[in-house]
Design a protein around this motif. Sequence first.
Motif, PDB file in Angstrom:
ATOM      1  N   ASP A  35       0.840  -1.190   0.000  1.00 34.76           N
ATOM      2  CA  ASP A  35       0.000   0.000   0.000  1.00 34.76           C
ATOM      3  C   ASP A  35       0.881   1.248   0.000  1.00 34.76           C
ATOM      4  O   ASP A  35       1.976   1.237  -0.557  1.00 34.76           O
ATOM      5  N   GLN A  42      -0.634   0.578  -3.988  1.00 34.56           N
ATOM      6  CA  GLN A  42      -1.529   1.729  -4.052  1.00 34.56           C
ATOM      7  C   GLN A  42      -1.947   2.102  -2.642  1.00 34.56           C
ATOM      8  O   GLN A  42      -2.204   1.232  -1.803  1.00 34.56           O
ATOM      9  N   THR A 101      -5.181   0.842   0.460  1.00 31.83           N
ATOM     10  CA  THR A 101      -5.790  -0.437   0.116  1.00 31.83           C
ATOM     11  C   THR A 101      -5.604  -1.474   1.214  1.00 31.83           C
ATOM     12  O   THR A 101      -4.577  -1.529   1.881  1.00 31.83           O
ATOM     13  N   THR A 102      -6.621  -2.309   1.386  1.00 25.06           N
ATOM     14  CA  THR A 102      -6.578  -3.383   2.373  1.00 25.06           C
ATOM     15  C   THR A 102      -5.759  -4.555   1.844  1.00 25.06           C
ATOM     16  O   THR A 102      -5.421  -4.622   0.658  1.00 25.06           O
ATOM     17  N   ALA A 134      -7.656  -6.136  -1.063  1.00 27.75           N
ATOM     18  CA  ALA A 134      -7.504  -5.433  -2.337  1.00 27.75           C
ATOM     19  C   ALA A 134      -6.114  -5.653  -2.917  1.00 27.75           C
ATOM     20  O   ALA A 134      -5.954  -5.825  -4.133  1.00 27.75           O
ATOM     21  N   ARG A 138      -5.406  -7.429  -6.436  1.00 26.04           N
ATOM     22  CA  ARG A 138      -4.740  -6.641  -7.480  1.00 26.04           C
ATOM     23  C   ARG A 138      -3.550  -7.371  -8.092  1.00 26.04           C
ATOM     24  O   ARG A 138      -3.134  -7.061  -9.212  1.00 26.04           O
ATOM     25  N   LEU A 175     -10.946  -3.617  -5.771  1.00 25.54           N
ATOM     26  CA  LEU A 175      -9.498  -3.741  -5.692  1.00 25.54           C
ATOM     27  C   LEU A 175      -8.742  -2.460  -5.986  1.00 25.54           C
ATOM     28  O   LEU A 175      -7.517  -2.420  -5.830  1.00 25.54           O
ATOM     29  N   LEU A 176      -9.437  -1.395  -6.386  1.00 25.49           N
ATOM     30  CA  LEU A 176      -8.755  -0.129  -6.648  1.00 25.49           C
ATOM     31  C   LEU A 176      -9.210   0.987  -5.715  1.00 25.49           C
ATOM     32  O   LEU A 176      -8.833   2.140  -5.909  1.00 25.49           O
ATOM     33  N   ASP A 177     -10.022   0.661  -4.714  1.00 26.53           N
ATOM     34  CA  ASP A 177     -10.441   1.687  -3.760  1.00 26.53           C
ATOM     35  C   ASP A 177      -9.248   2.174  -2.951  1.00 26.53           C
ATOM     36  O   ASP A 177      -8.263   1.458  -2.771  1.00 26.53           O
ATOM     37  N   GLY A 178      -9.353   3.392  -2.437  1.00 25.68           N
ATOM     38  CA  GLY A 178      -8.302   3.915  -1.579  1.00 25.68           C
ATOM     39  C   GLY A 178      -8.173   5.408  -1.718  1.00 25.68           C
ATOM     40  O   GLY A 178      -8.833   6.038  -2.547  1.00 25.68           O
ATOM     41  N   ARG A 223      -7.192   5.428 -10.023  1.00 26.77           N
ATOM     42  CA  ARG A 223      -6.461   4.167 -10.154  1.00 26.77           C
ATOM     43  C   ARG A 223      -6.763   3.506 -11.489  1.00 26.77           C
ATOM     44  O   ARG A 223      -7.903   3.519 -11.961  1.00 26.77           O
ATOM     45  N   ASN A 265      -4.086  -1.249   6.485  1.00 27.59           N
ATOM     46  CA  ASN A 265      -5.400  -0.617   6.331  1.00 27.59           C
ATOM     47  C   ASN A 265      -6.562  -1.498   6.779  1.00 27.59           C
ATOM     48  O   ASN A 265      -7.717  -1.076   6.695  1.00 27.59           O
TER      49      ASN A 265
END
Length: 268
Positions: free
Chosen positions: A14, A46, A49-50, A53, A57, A85-88, A93, A160
């Motif tokens: 992350d 990224q 991200t958890t 994710a 990814r 998978l692109l949240d954050g 992204r 995260n």
Amino acid sequence: MPVVAPSPIWMIGDSLTIGAGATSEATRIYTHVRTLTGRTVVVDAQGGTTSTAIAARVGALPVTVAAPGGLPQSGSVEVIPSVRLLDGAGNDRRLTVTVGGVTGTLVHSNHNPDGSLNAAQPYVFQRAAAGAAINPGVYPLAVPLGERPTHTTIIWAGRNNYAQTDTVVQDVRAIVATLKTPRYIVLSVLNGRGEVRGTNAHAAIQRTNVALASAFGERFVDVRAALVGTAADDTVPEALRFDGIHLNDAGQLLAAQTVVGALKRLNY
């Protein structure tokens, strides 16, 4: 006998893996790792991200994409991935993927049209080239990784969602299972401002780190301990942090030195 060059290094994670908090590209953790080892370093990370994710990814978890309107012959269409998978936080992204065998880019904007942050914006799939339209349905998503799974791998995940101990361990196990090399290390979750000994956050982070250490043995690298040192409150000191959690230039260097020391210890 010919000399075999060391494998490249693949860093997964992350914002900590990106080196958020550094003052320049030259002082980011991955640049230090590159300099200290003399090896190519590839970064897949990224911010915000958890572990789930992160695993998704890099193709370690099964992901499907619902396309209620199908995939058009060309252009873009809104889709719904089974894992966000692109949240954050931070910038928009993009990820090269295939959806139902169609190559393109999965895009998620973290911003409204006026520029304000909004992680709830929809996901969009952009076809790379025109082709036959695809009917509405749910399709598998694949992430082309090339040779990266053969590289010496550094996994730094869980910051995260550190309170979800079992999930973090399962996600990291999934990443390891996709690798085509035994040369990998797993870094510990950091704690920062306000997450001192005696707090719930500190206890949760410690539980997750104990579980990661148990799961990965000698491949677990306690970078948190190296950064904390002798701090009485058992958290990464302000002198090594840029903000509440991200490392400043001194912290980036110490973290990189700890990582490279582990690679040398394991002969990776």
